[in-house]
Design a protein around this motif. Structure first.
Motif, mmCIF file in Angstrom:
data_model
loop_
_atom_site.group_PDB
_atom_site.id
_atom_site.type_symbol
_atom_site.label_atom_id
_atom_site.label_comp_id
_atom_site.label_asym_id
_atom_site.label_seq_id
_atom_site.Cartn_x
_atom_site.Cartn_y
_atom_site.Cartn_z
ATOM 1 N N ARG A 1 -5.952 -3.200 5.138
ATOM 2 C CA ARG A 1 -6.646 -1.928 4.895
ATOM 3 C C ARG A 1 -8.133 -2.062 5.211
ATOM 4 O O ARG A 1 -8.780 -3.022 4.813
ATOM 5 C CB ARG A 1 -6.457 -1.477 3.445
ATOM 6 N N PHE B 1 1.358 0.052 6.074
ATOM 7 C CA PHE B 1 1.199 -1.052 5.125
ATOM 8 C C PHE B 1 2.513 -1.463 4.461
ATOM 9 O O PHE B 1 2.555 -1.834 3.296
ATOM 10 C CB PHE B 1 0.113 -0.725 4.089
ATOM 11 N N ASP C 1 -1.958 -2.367 0.926
ATOM 12 C CA ASP C 1 -3.158 -3.157 1.230
ATOM 13 C C ASP C 1 -3.036 -3.964 2.514
ATOM 14 O O ASP C 1 -3.939 -3.957 3.341
ATOM 15 C CB ASP C 1 -3.454 -4.108 0.077
ATOM 16 N N SER D 1 -0.891 1.991 10.032
ATOM 17 C CA SER D 1 -1.425 2.393 8.720
ATOM 18 C C SER D 1 -0.337 2.657 7.676
ATOM 19 O O SER D 1 -0.586 3.363 6.692
ATOM 20 C CB SER D 1 -2.335 3.624 8.848
#
Length: 252
Positions: free
Chosen positions: A121, A203, A42, A201
């Motif tokens: 995100r 996370f 997230d 990306s």
């Protein structure tokens, strides 16, 4: 004094901070200046701090305290890195407003700065520089890195090497050279160095490294950079407007 540095590149982000807060002949103090907030899948958020240690610690602690109350707007539920930078700026203002007048009575500087970066995100990676007043700016294509603390000695190598398309491994080398150059010129910046790397990306942090004075790679980087600079300097031609070499004792 301290030195903190963060890069925002196409491939990801690199964060680094030293651990020295005071330096002198008989007094050297070490405190960690990197704080991470990770909810895998997230959000991954990294905060670097410089300035008055009590101000920076209390501002971060206030940010963490807010995060324990999910019914309120906090670092774990906001939808953008803009909101995170805004929250951090508000915490900094609150702490400075509470403590600033008392510190001023003893002529203590209550200023502090933060670099906050990462990804939530639903939006791309973002990197912000939060000023002592709580306002902030964001890194862009023309400014892919931010520095706080003792910035001047480590900046030249960044200006020459770092571009948005710089690969992460090259960026890490450049960051370490930037720190080595700063430490050679300023006693108030020193090892250990905390270094973290984040891929677009992902996370989560791909790399977290605590670099101490016995780290073989950092020692190699420092030695080879010094040797390389001396070699390049020695290979530079003398000015072509000198008809003959100047004597060693030539008065300048």
């Amino acid at each position: 004094m301290t030195y903190c540095l963060a890069l925002k590149l196409n491939a990801g982000m690199v964060f680094a901070s030293d651990s020295r807060t005071n330096a002198g002949v008989d007094h050297i103090a070490m405190f960690k200046k990197m704080r991470t907030f990770i909810n895998r899948g997230d959000r991954t958020i990294v905060i670097l701090s410089s300035g008055n240690l009590s101000i920076t610690q209390n501002a971060i602690n206030l940010l963490e305290q807010q995060g324990r109350h999910p019914e309120n707007r906090n670092i774990w539920n906001v939808e953008s890195m803009f909101d995170v930078a805004q929250l951090l700026g508000e915490c900094l203002r609150s702490v400075r407003q509470h403590d600033g007048a008392f510190l001023a009575q003893s002529n203590v500087d209550a200023s502090a700065n933060f670099i906050v970066g990462g990804q939530i995100r639903g939006e791309p990676m973002r990197l912000c520089l939060v000023y002592a007043e709580g306002n902030f700016i964001e890194a862009g294509e023309e400014t892919p890195f931010f520095q706080i603390g003792e910035t001047k000695y480590g900046k030249p190598i960044l200006d020459r090497v770092i571009k948005p398309d710089t690969p992460l491994d090259e960026a890490i080398k450049c960051v370490l050279v930037s720190f080595d150059s700063t430490m050679r010129s300023n006693l108030s910046v020193g090892l250990p160095i905390d270094l973290a790397c984040y891929s677009e990306s992902h996370f989560d942090l791909n790399l977290v490294q605590h670099i101490t004075d016995d780290d073989p790679y950092f020692s190699q980087i420092s030695r080879r950079w010094s040797e390389g600079l001396r070699g390049v300097f020695a290979s530079l031609p003398s000015p072509d407007w000198l008809s003959e070499p100047l004597p060693r004792d030539f008065p300048l």
